[in-house]
Design a protein around this motif. Structure first.
Motif: not given
Length: 189
Positions: A116, A118-121, A150, A152-153, A158
């Protein structure tokens, strides 16, 4: 699945369009190795043209829901390895030396690792496999980062995340002797 493939005149770039994907590939034709920022800028231009075309055709808005960056590395037998039993000398963090088992002679292996971001991105996928092309033995080492677009991005941020994850993973799992043989600078692309 229907897929339209469009190649440039040199045959070293390909844009692929299908009902759920827009894919941009670099294809090695010589020793020139384009840098990630250049390829990303080319993809951004193609994507913008694709969006304009969809808008002009009144197909509705384009809403990316997934991103992916993949690096496919062909490491031929020769100076770094001669048999698959020596692959741990190239990719020591993933592979451990393996000997013969029950009187048999070790020939090759395949493997996959999934992590993963981090933070499930997103997720990072590493894969090794053996390939024989004509008389040449090749270790194929694929690194793929993929995840949801996402809120936020942007998809471009990404893609940068995926690229950075791949470069860091490649640096960490491959050996210093391999880096030296490839003339690789730390954290390059």
């Amino acid at each position: 699945v229907d897929r339209l493939r469009i190649s440039n005149e040199n045959g070293d770039r390909m844009l692929q369009i299908q009902d759920t994907r827009l894919i941009f590939n670099w294809i090695r034709k010589n020793d020139d190795y384009p840098r990630y920022p250049d390829l990303k800028a080319e993809f951004e231009n193609h994507f913008a043209a694709f969006v304009r075309c969809a808008e002009a055709s009144e197909l509705g808005p384009i809403k990316p829901n997934q991103w992916e960056v993949t690096y496919v590395n062909h490491i031929p037998a020769g100076s770094l390895w001669t048999t698959p039993a020596e692959w741990p000398e190239v990719i020591p963090k993933l592979l451990r030396p393996i000997g013969d088992i029950a009187g048999t002679r070790f020939e090759r292996m395949t493997g996959e690792w999934h992590s993963e971001i981090p933070d499930k991105r997103g997720r990072l996928h590493l894969q090794i496999q053996f390939h024989q092309r004509e008389a040449e033995n090749i270790l194929i080492f694929n690194l793929t980062a993929r995840g949801p677009s996402g809120k936020d991005e942007t998809v471009w941020e990404k893609l940068d995340l995926g690229h950075d994850s791949i470069v860091q993973a490649f640096d960490e799992v491959t050996s210093q002797s391999a880096h030296e043989a490839w003339g690789k600078e730390p954290h390059g692309d």
